[in-house]
Design a protein around this motif. Structure first.
Motif, PDB file in Angstrom:
ATOM      1  N   ASP A   1       8.197  -2.668   3.579  1.00 29.38           N
ATOM      2  CA  ASP A   1       7.487  -2.226   2.384  1.00 29.38           C
ATOM      3  C   ASP A   1       7.837  -0.810   1.922  1.00 29.38           C
ATOM      4  O   ASP A   1       7.933  -0.545   0.729  1.00 29.38           O
ATOM      5  CB  ASP A   1       5.979  -2.312   2.607  1.00 29.38           C
ATOM      6  CG  ASP A   1       5.506  -3.759   2.646  1.00 29.38           C
ATOM      7  OD1 ASP A   1       6.147  -4.598   1.993  1.00 29.38           O
ATOM      8  OD2 ASP A   1       4.505  -4.036   3.318  1.00 29.38           O
TER       9      ASP A   1
ATOM     10  N   PRO B   1      -5.067  -1.889   9.401  1.00 31.28           N
ATOM     11  CA  PRO B   1      -3.896  -2.549   9.984  1.00 31.28           C
ATOM     12  C   PRO B   1      -2.795  -1.510  10.213  1.00 31.28           C
ATOM     13  O   PRO B   1      -2.350  -0.863   9.267  1.00 31.28           O
ATOM     14  CB  PRO B   1      -3.479  -3.575   8.931  1.00 31.28           C
ATOM     15  CG  PRO B   1      -4.143  -3.166   7.664  1.00 31.28           C
ATOM     16  CD  PRO B   1      -5.308  -2.290   8.005  1.00 31.28           C
ATOM     17  N   THR B   2      -2.366  -1.360  11.454  1.00 28.22           N
ATOM     18  CA  THR B   2      -1.606  -0.165  11.823  1.00 28.22           C
ATOM     19  C   THR B   2      -0.232  -0.476  12.396  1.00 28.22           C
ATOM     20  O   THR B   2      -0.060  -1.421  13.156  1.00 28.22           O
ATOM     21  CB  THR B   2      -2.422   0.643  12.850  1.00 28.22           C
ATOM     22  OG1 THR B   2      -3.632   1.079  12.231  1.00 28.22           O
ATOM     23  CG2 THR B   2      -1.655   1.856  13.321  1.00 28.22           C
ATOM     24  N   GLY B   3       0.727   0.350  11.992  1.00 29.87           N
ATOM     25  CA  GLY B   3       2.084   0.271  12.537  1.00 29.87           C
ATOM     26  C   GLY B   3       2.507   1.647  13.027  1.00 29.87           C
ATOM     27  O   GLY B   3       2.451   1.971  14.197  1.00 29.87           O
ATOM     28  N   ASN B   4       2.896   2.477  12.069  1.00 26.72           N
ATOM     29  CA  ASN B   4       3.371   3.820  12.384  1.00 26.72           C
ATOM     30  C   ASN B   4       2.231   4.843  12.456  1.00 26.72           C
ATOM     31  O   ASN B   4       2.475   6.031  12.574  1.00 26.72           O
ATOM     32  CB  ASN B   4       4.396   4.250  11.335  1.00 26.72           C
ATOM     33  CG  ASN B   4       5.701   4.675  11.966  1.00 26.72           C
ATOM     34  OD1 ASN B   4       5.781   4.882  13.175  1.00 26.72           O
ATOM     35  ND2 ASN B   4       6.717   4.824  11.153  1.00 26.72           N
ATOM     36  N   PHE B   5       1.017   4.400  12.334  1.00 29.31           N
ATOM     37  CA  PHE B   5      -0.187   5.225  12.493  1.00 29.31           C
ATOM     38  C   PHE B   5      -0.386   6.233  11.357  1.00 29.31           C
ATOM     39  O   PHE B   5      -1.146   7.187  11.480  1.00 29.31           O
ATOM     40  CB  PHE B   5      -0.146   5.968  13.854  1.00 29.31           C
ATOM     41  CG  PHE B   5      -1.516   6.174  14.463  1.00 29.31           C
ATOM     42  CD1 PHE B   5      -2.166   5.147  15.111  1.00 29.31           C
ATOM     43  CD2 PHE B   5      -2.152   7.402  14.384  1.00 29.31           C
ATOM     44  CE1 PHE B   5      -3.426   5.331  15.674  1.00 29.31           C
ATOM     45  CE2 PHE B   5      -3.427   7.601  14.937  1.00 29.31           C
ATOM     46  CZ  PHE B   5      -4.050   6.568  15.586  1.00 29.31           C
ATOM     47  N   GLY B   6       0.280   6.014  10.214  1.00 38.46           N
ATOM     48  CA  GLY B   6       0.118   6.935   9.102  1.00 38.46           C
ATOM     49  C   GLY B   6      -1.183   6.695   8.351  1.00 38.46           C
ATOM     50  O   GLY B   6      -1.972   7.612   8.111  1.00 38.46           O
ATOM     51  N   ASP B   7      -1.399   5.426   8.005  1.00 40.70           N
ATOM     52  CA  ASP B   7      -2.555   5.044   7.223  1.00 40.70           C
ATOM     53  C   ASP B   7      -3.848   5.467   7.940  1.00 40.70           C
ATOM     54  O   ASP B   7      -4.722   6.133   7.364  1.00 40.70           O
ATOM     55  CB  ASP B   7      -2.509   3.516   7.055  1.00 40.70           C
ATOM     56  CG  ASP B   7      -3.368   3.033   5.911  1.00 40.70           C
ATOM     57  OD1 ASP B   7      -3.987   3.879   5.239  1.00 40.70           O
ATOM     58  OD2 ASP B   7      -3.425   1.810   5.700  1.00 40.70           O
TER      59      ASP B   7
ATOM     60  N   SER C   1       5.492  -5.550   8.855  1.00 44.26           N
ATOM     61  CA  SER C   1       5.379  -4.105   8.624  1.00 44.26           C
ATOM     62  C   SER C   1       4.622  -3.418   9.757  1.00 44.26           C
ATOM     63  O   SER C   1       4.527  -2.197   9.787  1.00 44.26           O
ATOM     64  CB  SER C   1       4.675  -3.828   7.301  1.00 44.26           C
ATOM     65  OG  SER C   1       5.407  -4.406   6.246  1.00 44.26           O
TER      66      SER C   1
ATOM     67  N   THR D   1      -3.351  -4.071   2.952  1.00 46.36           N
ATOM     68  CA  THR D   1      -2.128  -3.290   2.744  1.00 46.36           C
ATOM     69  C   THR D   1      -1.025  -4.008   1.985  1.00 46.36           C
ATOM     70  O   THR D   1      -0.027  -3.393   1.644  1.00 46.36           O
ATOM     71  CB  THR D   1      -1.582  -2.824   4.104  1.00 46.36           C
ATOM     72  OG1 THR D   1      -1.554  -3.933   4.996  1.00 46.36           O
ATOM     73  CG2 THR D   1      -2.446  -1.732   4.696  1.00 46.36           C
ATOM     74  N   ALA D   2      -1.166  -5.299   1.747  1.00 46.22           N
ATOM     75  CA  ALA D   2      -0.105  -5.981   0.988  1.00 46.22           C
ATOM     76  C   ALA D   2      -0.680  -7.156   0.215  1.00 46.22           C
ATOM     77  O   ALA D   2      -1.686  -7.755   0.609  1.00 46.22           O
ATOM     78  CB  ALA D   2       1.002  -6.464   1.920  1.00 46.22           C
TER      79      ALA D   2
ATOM     80  N   PHE E   1       0.817  -1.212   0.000  1.00 46.64           N
ATOM     81  CA  PHE E   1       0.000   0.000   0.000  1.00 46.64           C
ATOM     82  C   PHE E   1       0.849   1.261   0.000  1.00 46.64           C
ATOM     83  O   PHE E   1       0.379   2.330  -0.365  1.00 46.64           O
ATOM     84  CB  PHE E   1      -0.972  -0.013   1.185  1.00 46.64           C
ATOM     85  CG  PHE E   1      -0.564   0.786   2.387  1.00 46.64           C
ATOM     86  CD1 PHE E   1       0.273   0.261   3.342  1.00 46.64           C
ATOM     87  CD2 PHE E   1      -1.028   2.078   2.542  1.00 46.64           C
ATOM     88  CE1 PHE E   1       0.643   1.007   4.454  1.00 46.64           C
ATOM     89  CE2 PHE E   1      -0.668   2.834   3.655  1.00 46.64           C
ATOM     90  CZ  PHE E   1       0.178   2.296   4.608  1.00 46.64           C
ATOM     91  N   LYS E   2       2.112   1.126   0.393  1.00 46.28           N
ATOM     92  CA  LYS E   2       3.008   2.281   0.396  1.00 46.28           C
ATOM     93  C   LYS E   2       3.119   2.913  -0.997  1.00 46.28           C
ATOM     94  O   LYS E   2       3.477   4.080  -1.123  1.00 46.28           O
ATOM     95  CB  LYS E   2       4.411   1.871   0.857  1.00 46.28           C
ATOM     96  CG  LYS E   2       4.482   1.155   2.194  1.00 46.28           C
ATOM     97  CD  LYS E   2       4.208   2.080   3.352  1.00 46.28           C
ATOM     98  CE  LYS E   2       4.675   1.548   4.702  1.00 46.28           C
ATOM     99  NZ  LYS E   2       3.937   0.389   5.216  1.00 46.28           N
TER     100      LYS E   2
ATOM    101  N   HIS F   1      -1.073  -9.006   7.234  1.00 49.95           N
ATOM    102  CA  HIS F   1      -1.440  -7.681   7.752  1.00 49.95           C
ATOM    103  C   HIS F   1      -2.944  -7.450   7.622  1.00 49.95           C
ATOM    104  O   HIS F   1      -3.611  -6.986   8.534  1.00 49.95           O
ATOM    105  CB  HIS F   1      -0.684  -6.575   6.995  1.00 49.95           C
ATOM    106  CG  HIS F   1       0.804  -6.726   7.047  1.00 49.95           C
ATOM    107  ND1 HIS F   1       1.474  -7.658   6.291  1.00 49.95           N
ATOM    108  CD2 HIS F   1       1.740  -6.083   7.771  1.00 49.95           C
ATOM    109  CE1 HIS F   1       2.766  -7.570   6.557  1.00 49.95           C
ATOM    110  NE2 HIS F   1       2.953  -6.625   7.452  1.00 49.95           N
TER     111      HIS F   1
HETATM  112  C1  LIG Z   1       3.398   0.089   6.441  1.00 51.82           C
HETATM  113  C2  LIG Z   1       2.435  -1.014   6.489  1.00 51.82           C
HETATM  114  C3  LIG Z   1       1.420  -1.059   7.447  1.00 51.82           C
HETATM  115  C4  LIG Z   1       1.284  -0.014   8.536  1.00 51.82           C
HETATM  116  O1  LIG Z   1       0.933   1.251   8.064  1.00 51.82           O
HETATM  117  P1  LIG Z   1       1.191   2.519   8.979  1.00 51.82           P
HETATM  118  O2  LIG Z   1       0.863   3.686   8.132  1.00 51.82           O
HETATM  119  O3  LIG Z   1       2.650   2.476   9.344  1.00 51.82           O
HETATM  120  O4  LIG Z   1       0.316   2.381  10.166  1.00 51.82           O
HETATM  121  C5  LIG Z   1       0.519  -2.100   7.396  1.00 51.82           C
HETATM  122  N1  LIG Z   1       0.644  -3.080   6.487  1.00 51.82           N
HETATM  123  C6  LIG Z   1       1.609  -3.084   5.563  1.00 51.82           C
HETATM  124  C7  LIG Z   1       1.688  -4.203   4.590  1.00 51.82           C
HETATM  125  C8  LIG Z   1       2.528  -2.048   5.511  1.00 51.82           C
HETATM  126  O5  LIG Z   1       3.492  -2.059   4.589  1.00 51.82           O
END
Ligand SMILES: *Cc1c(COP(=O)(O)O)cnc(C)c1O
Length: 493
Positions: free
Chosen positions: A141, A261-267, A316, A421-422, A107-108, A395
C-alpha cells in the motif's frame, strides 16, 4: 524549530531536516525527546474541523514549518471522499474509523498526501537545491500511496521496491501503471522484510561511502520511519474522538480504546503520540495477523524474528521486523539511546533481543496485543458482513477479531474504535471467499462480483485499473537493489 534526536545516539537535527533525511545517519529513527512533556491544548483541538485539527497537531509536532495551514489545505482539499477525511462508522457495538477513503483506497494516503508538502516546504525553507530521491519499500500500500503523492513533484524522484508475488494483483496493478517522469517501480525476488532491509542497507552504503556526494541528489524515505509520515497519522485519533463526542457516546475526558491492525508499528505509535499529547486514549491494542512477532513481544518482552515469514491474506502486515517499535523502545527506556542501540544491534546480529522488566512494564501500561489466524480472519469478514452488514478487508478483519478477544478480557467498557486500513476492493479474492461469493476470474472480475453481491460501489481509482498500460516491468534479486538505485540515478560505482 524543534530538535529531533536519533533513537540510537547523539545526532540532533531540526524537524524540517528530520523530514528531509527520513532516517538518522547512525541507523536510528528521529524522535522528539520531549514529546512526553509536549504542551498541547487537546480540548481546543477537538473543537476544530478535520483540517483544523491537522494544522494544530502538525504545527505542534513540527513547529519549524512556517505555513502549516497552507500545506494542510494543499495536501487534503478535494483528495478524500469526505471533508472529514476519515469517517467514523458504527458497526455493531463498536466503531470503525475508515482511513481508506483517499486517492489510493489505503490508509497510507492520510500520511502520504501530506508528506510531499512537508518535503517541498522543508526544501524551500532550508534552501536545498539538491534533488530529493525517495527510496521506498512497500508491502503493497505504501508504494502506490507514495507514487500518487510524489509523482511529478518538482525537485523529487521516487523509487519503489515491492516483493515479487508478495502483493495482491490490484496492488501490483496500481503501482506498475503509475505515470510520472520522476517515478520508478521495481519488483524484488524476496519478501517485504527483504525490500525494507535492502532499502535500509542502500541508505547506509550510499551515505557512508558518500556515493551521492557532488551528484546534486540526496536521499530520503517515504516509509513510516520518516517522522513526516508519522505525524499526520496522529490526527485521525483526534478525529475519531471528536466524532464520539459529537454522537454523545462519550463525555470529554472519557477514555476510548483503539484497536489497530499493525505491521511496521507506525499507525499504532501515532495513537501513542496522540495520548502523549493529552487525548484520553484508553488502551492501544496492537492487532497482528499470523506473523505474530509483536503479540509475542508485548506478552513476553522477547522480540524474536527467527521464525518463518507467513504469507497471509493481509499482506501489508506480513512483517517480522517492525521498524517503529524502535521509537517506542526509546520512549519506554526513558531516552536511553545506548539501550536502544544494543537492542537493535542484537536484532540485526542474532535476530532476537529481550527488554528489561521495567521497559516491558512501561510499554504494557498503554499497549495490549492480540493476533488472528488466517482461518479466523476469513471467519471474521463473513461474520461482520452477515451480522452487521459491514464489508471489511482482511487487515480490518484482523483488528475486529482481536477487538472481540480483547473485549472479553478487559475491565471497563470504553467505546472501541477499530481502525480500518484498506478498502475491501483491494483484496477482492479474500473478501469474496469469506462472504461465500464465487471467486472466478481475475481480481478485476472479482471486484465486479463483489460489488454486485454486496451492492457496494467499487472505488473509482480501482475500477479503471485493468485497462491502464503497464509501465514498469523491472524485476531484480534482493542483492541487486543498491546497484539498481545507482543505475537509475546514473551514478558510477
Ligand atoms: C501499512 C498497512 C498496515 C500496517 O500499518 P503500520 O503503520 O505499518 O503498522 C495495516 N493495514 C494496511 C492495509 C496497510 O497498508
Amino acid at each position: 524549530m524543534m530538535n529531533y534526536q536519533s533513537t540510537r545516539g547523539k545526532i540532533v537535527v531540526s524537524d524540517t531536516r528530520a523530514v528531509l533525511q527520513g532516517m538518522a545517519p547512525d541507523g536510528g529513527l528521529f524522535i522528539d525527546p520531549e514529546i512526553k512533556n509536549i504542551d498541547f491544548d487537546w480540548e481546543k483541538c477537538l473543537r476544530l474541523d478535520s483540517l483544523g485539527m491537522a494544522r494544530m497537531i502538525l504545527s505542534a509536532l513540527l513547529p519549524g514549518y512556517k505555513n502549516m495551514e497552507e500545506l494542510v489545505r494543499k495536501a487534503y482539499t478535494g483528495k478524500f471522499q469526505t471533508d472529514d477525511l476519515t469517517p467514523l462508522v458504527p458497526v455493531g457495538e463498536d466503531y470503525v474509523l475508515e482511513l481508506f477513503r483517499g486517492p489510493t483506497s489505503a490508509f497510507k494516503d492520510v500520511a502520504l498526501s501530506m508528506l510531499p508538502q512537508l518535503m517541498t516546504a522543508a526544501r524551500a525553507q532550508e534552501g536545498i537545491k539538491d534533488e530529493t530521491v525517495i527510496l521506498t519499500a512497500t508491502s503493497g500500500d505504501t508504494g502506490k500511496a507514495a507514487l500518487e503523492g510524489f509523482h511529478d513533484v518538482e525537485g523529487t524522484r521516487i523509487i519503489v521496491f515491492y516483493p515479487h508475488n508478495g502483493v495482491s494483483a490490484v496492488q501490483k496493478a496500481q503501482m506498475v501503471t503509475q505515470t510520472g517522469a520522476n517515478v520508478k517501480v521495481c519488483a524484488v525476488r524476496g519478501n517485504f522484510d527483504d525490500c525494507q532491509q535492502g532499502v535500509k542497507k542502500a541508505f547506509g552504503e550510499i551515505n557512508t561511502k558518500g556515493l551521492l556526494t557532488g551528484s546534486g541528489m540526496s536521499l530520503s524515505s517515504a516509509n513510516s520511519i520518516n517522522i513526516g509520515r508519522l505525524a499526520p497519522q496522529v490526527v485521525y485519533y483526534f478525529i475519531a474522538y471528536a466524532k464520539l463526542l459529537g454522537l454523545g457516546r462519550i463525555k470529554k475526558g472519557d477514555l476510548v480504546d483503539y484497536v489497530v491492525p499493525t505491521g511496521n508499528f507506525g499507525d499504532i505509535l501515532a495513537g501513542y503520540f496522540a495520548k502523549l499529547m493529552g487525548l484520553p486514549v484508553g488502551r492501544l491494542v496492537c492487532a497482528s495477523n499470523a506473523n505474530r512477532v509483536l503479540t509475542d513481544f508485548l506478552n513476553t518482552g522477547v522480540y524474536d524474528r527467527r521464525r518463518d515469514f507467513i504469507r497471509t491474506s493481509s499482506p501489508s502486515m506480513d512483517i517480522l521486523v517492525s521498524s517503529n517499535l524502535e521509537r517506542l523502545l526509546y520512549l519506554a527506556a526513558e531516552g536511553d539511546t545506548a539501550y536502544v542501540s544494543a537492542c537493535m544491534e542484537a536484532l540485526a546480529k542474532d535476530g532476537v533481543y529481550q527488554v528489561s522488566d521495567k521497559v516491558l512494564q512501561n510499554i504494557r501500561r498503554d499497549f495490549s496485543a492480540g493476533c488472528c489466524s488466517e482461518a479466523e480472519t476469513e471467519k471474521t469478514i463473513g461474520r461482520v458482513w452477515r451480522d452487521c452488514a459491514y464489508l471489511c478487508d482482511p487487515h480490518t478483519a484482523v483488528a475486529f477479531a482481536v477487538a472481540e478477544e480483547y473485549k472479553k478480557q478487559r475491565q471497563g467498557g470504553a467505546p472501541v474504535v477499530v481502525l480500518s486500513t484498506a478498502s475491501p476492493y483491494k483484496f477482492p479474492a479474500a473478501v469474496l471467499k469469506a462472504i461465500g461469493g464465487g471467486t472466478e476470474g481475475d481480481e478485476f472480475a472479482q471486484m465486479e462480483t463483489l460489488s454486485r453481491i454486496t451492492n457496494t460501489p467499487i472505488p473509482q481509482n480501482l475500477s479503471g485499473l485493468r485497462s491502464r498500460e503497464v509501465l514498469h516491468k523491472d524485476l531484480i534479486d534482493k542483492d541487486d537493489m543498491l546497484n539498481y538505485i545507482l543505475d537509475t540515478l546514473n551514478i558510477r560505482k
